[in-house]
Design an enzyme around this catalytic site. Structure first.
Site: not given
Length: 246
Positions: A4-5, A9, A11, A97-98, A118, A121, A173
């Site tokens: 899973d790119v 990075s 996995k 595609v993820d 999901d 990021s 803050t």
């Protein structure tokens, strides 16, 4: 082997007869991570890849894997329909595609009304109807991107102390930033579920921030870290590929 790119990075996990033997994280610039990947086994029957990386990064990865195991990797791509799941995009290939595979993994587990989140990021939220039609989705900056935007584009939002992600109003803050981000992430999912109407969709969470998000949502939903991998397997079966074995 299954990968899973992401953008920075990947996995990966090694599977034999449906059992995960070993898993890890690969980063191109990390020699140790590369060595762990390439030394995980001597032979492979297949390599399946879900990738949202750029074409150049995909080519580099494919070359690395093919040189090591002499196996041509298969890259999954978003489709108009897969195993009863129907894409809402006019140009299905434009969907990450993820997202597609996470929905497919959830659909394989529980055909019916679904909300698949999901938390990586980016925070993606996708809704699937009773008949398998993708009803649409949302793409929102994830926690790290939200924080980075504040730090980059404001002069006085600065902090050095640590603060957890929580929903209480912040009294510094650091807390105001982290709690505000947490509020935005949880509120986005909550509002998406409200907007979804009836019957209420079953909520599945995946990605690196899934457990945090589930806590912020008061324990709602089911965390499935391998949901993209499950969708990758489902698509591979639809394409008539034999399970990749170690």
């Amino acid at each position: 082997m299954q990968l899973d790119v992401g953008n920075s990075s990947a996995k990966w996990r090694l599977v034999r007869d449906g059992e995960v033997l070993v898993r890890g994280v690969y980063q191109p610039e990390d020699a140790q991570a590369r060595d762990r990947l390439l030394s995980c086994c001597e032979q492979l029957q297949g390599i399946w890849v879900a990738s949202v990386a750029c074409e150049e990064a995909e080519c580099q990865l494919a070359t690395l894997l093919q040189q090591r195991w002499h196996v041509l990797p298969w890259f999954a791509r978003s489709e108009a329909a897969t195993a009863g799941l129907v894409n809402s995009y006019v140009q299905p290939m434009h969907m990450g595609v993820d997202r597609w595979l996470a929905m497919l993994g959830a659909w394989r587990r529980s055909p019916g009304r679904l909300c698949v989140v999901d938390a990586g990021s980016a925070l993606t939220i996708d809704l699937v109807g009773m008949g398998g039609n993708h009803e649409g989705g949302y793409i929102i900056p994830g926690t790290s991107l939200m924080e980075r935007a504040l730090l980059m584009d404001t002069d006085r939002v600065r902090f050095a102390e640590e603060a957890a992600y929580d929903l209480a109003p912040g009294t510094s803050t650091a807390e105001a930033v982290r709690h505000g981000i947490a509020l935005a992430q949880a509120a986005a999912v909550t509002l998406a579920l409200q907007q979804a109407g009836e019957p209420p969709p079953r909520l599945y969470l995946c990605g690196g921030g899934a457990e945090l998000l589930q806590r912020l949502l008061g324990g709602q939903g089911e965390c499935l870290p391998d949901l993209v991998f499950e969708g990758l397997e489902a698509m591979a079966v639809e394409h008539g590929l034999a399970p990749p074995q170690a």
